[in-house]
Design a protein around this motif. Structure first.
Motif, PDB file in Angstrom:
ATOM      1  N   TYR A  46      37.200  31.694  50.430  1.00 24.76           N
ATOM      2  CA  TYR A  46      36.332  32.870  50.330  1.00 24.76           C
ATOM      3  C   TYR A  46      37.037  34.058  49.683  1.00 24.76           C
ATOM      4  O   TYR A  46      38.074  34.521  50.171  1.00 24.76           O
ATOM      5  CB  TYR A  46      35.804  33.250  51.704  1.00 24.76           C
ATOM      6  N   ARG A  47      36.449  34.542  48.612  1.00 25.39           N
ATOM      7  CA  ARG A  47      36.982  35.707  47.915  1.00 25.39           C
ATOM      8  C   ARG A  47      36.856  36.949  48.786  1.00 25.39           C
ATOM      9  O   ARG A  47      35.826  37.166  49.437  1.00 25.39           O
ATOM     10  CB  ARG A  47      36.240  35.925  46.586  1.00 25.39           C
ATOM     11  N   ASP A  50      41.097  38.116  52.660  1.00 21.07           N
ATOM     12  CA  ASP A  50      42.522  37.943  52.364  1.00 21.07           C
ATOM     13  C   ASP A  50      43.406  38.149  53.586  1.00 21.07           C
ATOM     14  O   ASP A  50      44.183  37.269  53.960  1.00 21.07           O
ATOM     15  CB  ASP A  50      42.936  38.911  51.256  1.00 21.07           C
ATOM     16  N   LYS A  55      45.839  34.750  53.679  1.00 15.89           N
ATOM     17  CA  LYS A  55      45.875  34.192  52.327  1.00 15.89           C
ATOM     18  C   LYS A  55      47.202  34.564  51.654  1.00 15.89           C
ATOM     19  O   LYS A  55      47.711  35.674  51.841  1.00 15.89           O
ATOM     20  CB  LYS A  55      44.703  34.755  51.520  1.00 15.89           C
ATOM     21  N   ARG A  58      48.749  37.496  45.940  1.00 12.61           N
ATOM     22  CA  ARG A  58      48.267  37.145  44.605  1.00 12.61           C
ATOM     23  C   ARG A  58      49.391  36.603  43.726  1.00 12.61           C
ATOM     24  O   ARG A  58      49.176  35.676  42.923  1.00 12.61           O
ATOM     25  CB  ARG A  58      47.645  38.391  43.965  1.00 12.61           C
ATOM     26  N   VAL A  69      41.397  28.252  46.433  1.00 15.77           N
ATOM     27  CA  VAL A  69      41.479  29.646  46.869  1.00 15.77           C
ATOM     28  C   VAL A  69      40.486  30.480  46.057  1.00 15.77           C
ATOM     29  O   VAL A  69      40.370  30.309  44.832  1.00 15.77           O
ATOM     30  CB  VAL A  69      42.910  30.196  46.678  1.00 15.77           C
ATOM     31  N   ASP A  70      39.767  31.378  46.745  1.00 15.92           N
ATOM     32  CA  ASP A  70      38.838  32.291  46.071  1.00 15.92           C
ATOM     33  C   ASP A  70      37.796  31.539  45.236  1.00 15.92           C
ATOM     34  O   ASP A  70      37.539  31.870  44.075  1.00 15.92           O
ATOM     35  CB  ASP A  70      39.605  33.277  45.177  1.00 15.92           C
ATOM     36  N   THR A  73      31.989  33.407  47.399  1.00 22.04           N
ATOM     37  CA  THR A  73      31.909  34.650  48.171  1.00 22.04           C
ATOM     38  C   THR A  73      31.496  34.329  49.608  1.00 22.04           C
ATOM     39  O   THR A  73      30.977  33.240  49.884  1.00 22.04           O
ATOM     40  CB  THR A  73      30.870  35.606  47.571  1.00 22.04           C
TER      41      THR A  73
END
Length: 234
Positions: A46-47, A50, A55, A58, A69-70, A73
């Motif tokens: 899920y975006r 974090d 998570k 980046r 990952v990401d 939504t």
């Protein structure tokens, strides 16, 4: 021979309950190997979620070309089948000579890769490495990680996401730490319960090769038992 919608690859696997240290171990070993990493975690997809999902930063996601990952939504449903499709799309971009590491705590994703989604499957459960760690240690780590999450702005992240996505999907709503009114103690209890459920899954739905939560132990296991044959399928 693999079909048009099947990609067979060797991969190094590592599973374990939340807060067991598996992600850090996998990252260190992947760095040694020059490997790409595929996340097998049902909430990292899920975006924007974090902090509460722990998570990776980046920089690490980009370093390892991390898959899983990401992907969607919080307003979108997600499933094991959707994860398999995302994994298939991801692995198509990994050169054949680049090693793959798959790490996470969602046992159903490992099962889907190694045996498919057919519940009538009757042969012994798939065998792969699972972090073995004392539950008291896991609880201590969960508590410490929660402190870090709140300091990093978990409450602000939760408010922002609910403003941006007023209606969450059923699967995203299962994420620990993102429910309205959740306080630290509720999050702690639910996370400990999750770790226990994950441990139970690996005991009963896999044939676990238990390894200590240490880089040397996992490296030794991978050298002696791996890599594993994985079929990425649409």
């Amino acid at each position: 021979m693999p079909g048009e919608n099947v990609i067979e690859r060797d991969a190094y696997l590592l599973a374990g309950p939340t807060a067991s240290g598996k992600s850090a171990i996998a990252a260190e070993l992947a760095r040694e190997m020059g490997a790409r990493i595929l996340s097998a975690d049902s909430m990292l997809v899920y975006r924007g979620m974090d902090i509460g999902t722990a998570k990776p930063p980046r920089s690490e996601i980009e370093e390892f070309g991390m898959g899983g990952v990401d992907v969607v939504t919080p307003a979108e449903e997600f499933s094991s089948g959707a994860w398999l499709r995302a994994a298939y799309d991801w692995v198509r971009g990994v050169p054949p000579d680049v090693p793959i590491v798959i790490v996470g705590g969602t046992g159903l994703y490992f099962s889907a890769l190694l045996r498919g989604l057919d519940r009538r499957w009757e042969t012994p459960p798939p065998e792969y490495p699972v972090i073995k760690i004392d539950r008291a240690v896991v609880r201590e780590r969960i508590a410490a990680r929660l402190d870090d999450m709140f300091l990093a702005g978990l409450e602000a992240e939760k408010r922002r996401l609910h403003e941006e996505y007023p209606v969450w999907s059923r699967t995203a709503a299962l994420a620990i730490g993102y429910r309205e009114g959740d306080d630290r103690n509720k999050i702690f209890v639910r996370t400990c319960q999750l770790a226990k459920r994950q441990d139970t899954w690996f005991r009963h739905q896999a044939t676990p090769i238990y390894v200590e939560p240490a880089v040397d132990a996992v490296r030794r296991c991978w050298r002696e038992r791996g890599p594993w044959k994985v079929r990425f399928m649409l």
